[in-house]
Scaffold this active site. Structure first.
Site, short mmCIF file in Angstrom:
data_model
loop_
_atom_site.label_atom_id
_atom_site.label_comp_id
_atom_site.label_asym_id
_atom_site.label_seq_id
_atom_site.Cartn_x
_atom_site.Cartn_y
_atom_site.Cartn_z
N ASP A 80 38.61 39.14 33.89
CA ASP A 80 38.71 40.51 33.38
C ASP A 80 39.82 40.67 32.35
OD1 ASP A 80 36.75 40.98 35.24
OD2 ASP A 80 37.65 42.83 35.99
N ASP A 122 38.36 38.67 40.29
CA ASP A 122 37.93 40.03 40.55
C ASP A 122 36.52 40.22 41.12
OD1 ASP A 122 40.37 40.31 39.37
OD2 ASP A 122 39.80 41.92 38.05
N SER A 473 41.66 48.53 36.02
CA SER A 473 42.16 47.26 36.52
C SER A 473 43.08 47.54 37.70
CB SER A 473 42.93 46.53 35.41
OG SER A 473 43.72 45.50 35.95
#
Length: 564
Positions: A80, A122, A473
């Site tokens: 990410d 993630d 995030s």
């Protein structure tokens, strides 16, 4: 054994011939042993995954030692941090579904008896989790572990979020180029998942209380010998699970989902955990699990551990302070916060797993008698902008901000908002509204880390709020409300907000409202243009057609007329 389907009987002679060709069948007796899949996620461009090939080799050796025959395969992975701020981020959340589908495909096509999942970053952990309950084959998880925190030339502890926030400070002229480049070079010193309580580490910690990983999974450093020991230990536990036929759906129950959110509240995890755990509940067939239930958990669970980006402490600090087990032990002793007598992959209960745990540093992990807050570090907000809910990491908000009221400044994309923040169009007192960035609208529900980091980096973390149907995030902090549902692309009322409208974010009352009468909002709805998909071909086009808003976990939903 499940694998007898591909290795027993005259009809399976061709399959046995092919199995011999793999080199994994080393003696005639191997055909009588359990076949164990190692679902790995090794990939060179993701620092959290560059060392996983080595960990898989450790797992293979231990599985053979414990009486199984290992077969490794890999899923994809998206970093990410590298995919942030461009078209790549639109593939991040959708990659969760690709990972789940790919693992399901290999596991079911080859009739494995057990699965050893090695995720780290993630979307890989939740993708594999979805596959584990979907296939419901005995399974265990052992992640790659977090990286060490970095250290600046000035002796300041660094994580990846430090660099994202430095971008805003450098652009604003409040940070020198020398300090900026020092941060860039030193924030990520080793392999492993990023060093703070971001999404990857949040999910890997939750694996411990879900019962799908051994204690230490979430905090043991990637570069430590102890991480290899966890892999070996997990392999032996997996073989016991296969022998006893204990399956993921025996472990991942409604109580387990409740407990995952309880730990999330206690450690102030990433808001992305809400998205993934809701998707897990759906995949496990757990009905009626919604954001209101999560709020009920937040109200009874104290916030005990504030980790980067909400403080300067890293995952290694948590590990040294007693790890996830020490936090869970506090919740066990609190009484009523979790369900401690659930079974786990160790063969023991949660209570038994943490019986000897203790807090070694009360600055990093607060005891239950002295929490950061009597309520959890995440909160679900509801109101006329978010009738199905929204999520905020209250642990990342300055404690002085309890109610924020400001003037809306609206953008229909991440990039428009970033440009406005960078050119100082966004000012103190604004509520930045970013819409059409949800699962369907993005597509892919991209993270809004660049705009939030730029706001904080410019020193506006208490003076500017941001709300979005996109997500954040785990490195995000500040007044950042995401996951607004329904999303704009699905006709959600966030699409009806205009520049200048007054928006109120009320954290104690868990509300998010725009000060506009209902009848005015309905008039605006009549003028709202029909949403058209931004991507017309490829995977993202198919994803857009099937994905639902964040309050469901952003799951893919097959049209009812195809399944009724």
């Amino acid at each position: 054994m499940r694998s007898d389907k591909i290795k027993k009987g005259v009809e399976q002679a061709p399959a046995r011939s092919l199995l011999h060709a793999t080199g994994q069948i080393k003696s005639p007796g191997d055909m009588d042993k359990p076949f164990i899949a190692i679902c790995n996620s090794y990939i060179d461009i993701v620092p959290g995954h560059v060392h996983l090939r080595e960990l898989a080799d450790v797992a293979k050796e231990a599985i053979r030692e414990a009486g199984g025959i290992p077969f490794e395969f890999n899923t994809i992975g998206v970093d990410d941090g590298i995919a942030m701020g461009h078209i790549g981020m639109r593939y991040s959340l959708p990659s969760r579904e690709v990972i789940a589908d790919a693992a399901e495909t290999v596991i079911n096509a080859h009739w494995f008896d057990g699965v050893f999942y090695i995720p780290n970053c993630d979307k890989i952990t939740p993708g594999m989790l979805l596959a584990s309950v979907r296939t419901n084959v005995p399974a265990i998880f052992c992640s790659g572990g977090p990286m060490k925190a970095g250290l600046s030339a000035h002796g300041k502890a660094l994580t990846l979020s430090s660099v994202f926030e430095a971008v805003g400070a450098f652009k604003d002229g409040s940070m020198s180029q020398e300090d900026f480049l020092d941060m860039e070079a030193n924030a990520c010193p080793t392999c492993g998942s990023c060093a703070g309580m971001f999404t990857a580490n949040s999910m890997n910690c939750l694996m411990e209380i879900l019962g799908m990983a051994v204690p230490g999974n979430g905090t043991t450093l990637a570069v430590s010998d102890a991480r290899r020991d966890l892999i070996r230990e997990s392999a032996f536990h997996l073989m016991d699970l296969v022998k006893k036929d204990i399956r993921p759906r025996d472990i991942i129950t409604k109580d387990a989902i409740d407990d995952a959110f309880a730990l999330d509240m206690a450690m102030g995890g990433s808001t992305n955990t809400v998205l993934h755990t809701l998707a897990l509940a759906n995949e496990a067939g757990i009905e009626d699990y919604d954001l209101e239930r999560i709020n009920d958990i937040a109200k009874r669970v104290p916030y005990l551990s504030k980790i980067a980006p909400s403080s300067s402490y890293s995952m290694h600090d948590v590990h040294e302070a007693g790890g996830v087990s020490a936090i869970v032990k506090e919740l066990v002793d609190l009484g009523g916060a979790i369900h401690p007598d659930r079974i786990t992959v160790t063969g023991k209960t949660i209570r038994e797993n943490v019986a000897d745990a203790k807090i070694n540093n009360t600055d990093v992990i607060h005891p239950k008698e002295n929490p950061y807050s009597p309520v959890g570090g995440l909160s679900m907000l509801f109101g006329n902008i978010a009738p199905k809910g929204a999520a905020i990491k209250v642990g990342g908000v300055d404690p002085s901000v309890q109610v924020f009221k400001g003037e809306a400044i609206c953008f229909s994309s991440h990039d428009e908002a970033v440009e406005a923040i960078d050119n100082h169009t966004v000012r103190e007192g604004h509520v930045v509204v970013i819409r059409y960035e949800g699962p369907k609208g993005g597509p892919g529900m991209p993270e809004m880390l660049a705009p939030t980091s730029s706001i904080v980096g410019r020193g506006l973390g208490k003076d500017v709020a941001l709300i979005t149907d996109g997500r954040f995030s785990g490195a995000t902090r500040g007044i950042a409300v995401g996951h607004i549902s329904p999303e704009a692309a699905a006709g959600g009322p966030i699409a009806l907000v205009h520049d200048g409208d007054i928006i109120t974010i009320d954290l104690p009352n868990r509300t998010l409202n725009v000060d506009v009468p209902d009848e005015v909002l309905e008039e605006r709805r009549k003028e709202l243009p029909k949403f058209k998909a931004k991507v017309k071909t490829g995977y993202l086009a198919r994803y857009t057609a099937l994905v639902t808003s964040a309050h469901t976990g952003g799951i893919l939903q097959i049209p009812e007329d195809l399944i009724d």
